[in-house]
Enzyme design. Structure first.
Site, short mmCIF file in Angstrom:
data_model
loop_
_atom_site.label_atom_id
_atom_site.label_comp_id
_atom_site.label_asym_id
_atom_site.label_seq_id
_atom_site.Cartn_x
_atom_site.Cartn_y
_atom_site.Cartn_z
N TYR A 53 107.39 38.87 143.27
CA TYR A 53 108.12 38.41 142.09
C TYR A 53 107.70 39.17 140.84
O TYR A 53 106.56 39.61 140.75
CB TYR A 53 107.88 36.92 141.87
CG TYR A 53 108.46 36.00 142.91
CD1 TYR A 53 109.39 36.43 143.85
CD2 TYR A 53 108.06 34.67 142.97
CE1 TYR A 53 109.89 35.56 144.81
CE2 TYR A 53 108.57 33.79 143.92
CZ TYR A 53 109.47 34.25 144.85
OH TYR A 53 109.97 33.38 145.79
N SER A 236 115.90 27.32 146.33
CA SER A 236 117.31 27.32 145.91
C SER A 236 117.96 25.96 146.11
O SER A 236 119.09 25.87 146.63
CB SER A 236 118.10 28.40 146.65
OG SER A 236 117.71 29.68 146.24
N LEU A 238 119.33 24.30 143.97
CA LEU A 238 120.54 24.33 143.15
C LEU A 238 121.44 25.49 143.55
O LEU A 238 122.35 25.87 142.80
CB LEU A 238 120.17 24.42 141.66
CG LEU A 238 119.39 23.23 141.12
CD1 LEU A 238 119.00 23.46 139.66
CD2 LEU A 238 120.17 21.94 141.26
N GLY A 245 127.26 24.20 138.23
CA GLY A 245 128.65 24.29 137.82
C GLY A 245 128.94 25.45 136.88
O GLY A 245 130.10 25.68 136.50
#
Length: 347
Positions: A53, A236, A238, A245
């Site tokens: 990362y 993940s 979400l 959204g």
């Protein structure tokens, strides 16, 4: 903030885990430090990082910077004991980390020493293998997955080699516990069997993708988790931002992951946006925030779960932390299951 046991280790970790993969790319060092401070203040004691990362994008010149942000926070605050820290050893094929070498006794020792230096700590609470040497069905590879030619003896030899090295590092006090990532049920079962036969470090957790849109873990791995006491660290949850959204109707917000990776690693399909709309309808029907509903769903599973989230802003972080007070009713869960039946595996 509720806590769950990490595998069978006795360590109690928060049901929400702060992910670090944006530190050094989408977030500055100062922002990363602020996220740690706020998370600890609200009861999150679990932080996940990796030697590869940050991502978004993945670059040779920034590799390791997320660990460095964590390390500079430890150096500044002296609060190492307040954090249960997880990091990961990159798997085979990542060219700019050890020239893409597979995981072995040689690479494990080198990778751990590199992470300890960047993290400015003497020990790692949970050390994970980012993906297995034999390949993985993760990252949309499940659609074309091929288990290859059987080589159980070779696979076992690799696992024994790795576990023996991990045992040495445990004995040295450099790591405390061992976890997997992007693993299968069969692979995890082999790690468990060998560790039990040989008295070597036991798998505490599996860090696999899991969300309302990606529920592969609900089958074989769910059963393994329950019966073997292995915790899911859901990454993940979400769906790389889809379940916020923010990408509906073709939107690509400035600074978002989709601005860097337009296809979101294969998650953008013609079926995904109707699925998100359906889950948004459930949230609206029950007066819930879609993000909080999505994260709270992970808490309802029959297997022990800690959901790893990332945030780019303080506002996002505070909204996610609010999930700790959200309890999904049977009516909400029934509507979620209806969505799942109508929109299975949208990517």
């Amino acid at each position: 903030m509720r806590k769950v046991e990490l595998g069978q280790t006795g360590l109690m970790v928060s049901e929400l885990c702060l992910g670090s993969m944006t530190w050094g790319s989408q977030n500055t060092e100062a922002e990363g430090h602020e996220q740690i401070d706020i998370s600890l203040e609200h009861g999150i004691n679990f932080i996940d990082t990796a030697e590869m990362y940050p991502v978004n994008p993945i670059l040779p010149e920034t590799q390791g910077d997320s660990e460095r942000v964590m390390g500079s926070w430890f150096a500044k605050t002296g609060r190492r004991e307040d954090v249960i820290l997880a990091t990961k050893h990159s798997g085979e094929g990542l060219a700019h980390v050890r020239d893409g070498a597979p995981i072995s006794s040689k690479t494990i020792t080198e990778a751990v020493e590199g992470s300890l230096k960047r993290l400015q700590t003497d020990y790692i609470d949970l050390y994970q293998f980012h993906w297995p040497n034999r390949g993985s069905m993760a990252f949309r590879q499940n659609w074309t997955y091929d288990p290859g030619t059987p080589d159980k003896a070779g696979i076992r030899a690799d696992m024994e080699d790795a576990l023996n090295t991990l045992q040495t590092l445990v004995d040295q006090g450099k790591i405390r516990h061992f976890g997997l990532s992007n693993e299968s049920a069969w692979g995890t079962a082999q790690w468990l069997r060998i560790s039990e036969e040989m008295g070597l470090p036991r798998v505490a957790s599996i860090q696999n993708e899991y969300s309302l849109l990606h529920r592969m873990y609900d089958t074989d791995l769910s059963e393994l988790s329950v019966h073997e006491g292995v915790t899911l660290l859901a990454f993940s949850p979400l769906a790389t931002g889809l379940l916020t959204g923010k990408y509906q109707n073709g939107a690509i917000p400035a600074g978002s992951r989709r601005e860097v990776y337009p296809e979101l690693g294969g998650r953008i399909t013609e079926r995904v946006f109707p699925a998100v709309d359906a889950y948004q309808d459930v949230a609206d029907k029950h007066g819930l925030d879609l993000i909080q509903m999505s994260l709270a769903f992970c808490r309802t599973r029959p297997f022990t779960t800690s959901a790893i989230f990332g945030a780019r802003s303080r506002e996002q972080l505070m909204n996610i932390i609010g999930t700790k007070d959200v309890v999904l009713s049977e009516d909400v869960l029934a509507d979620i299951n209806s969505c799942h039946f109508r929109h299975p595996m949208p990517y």
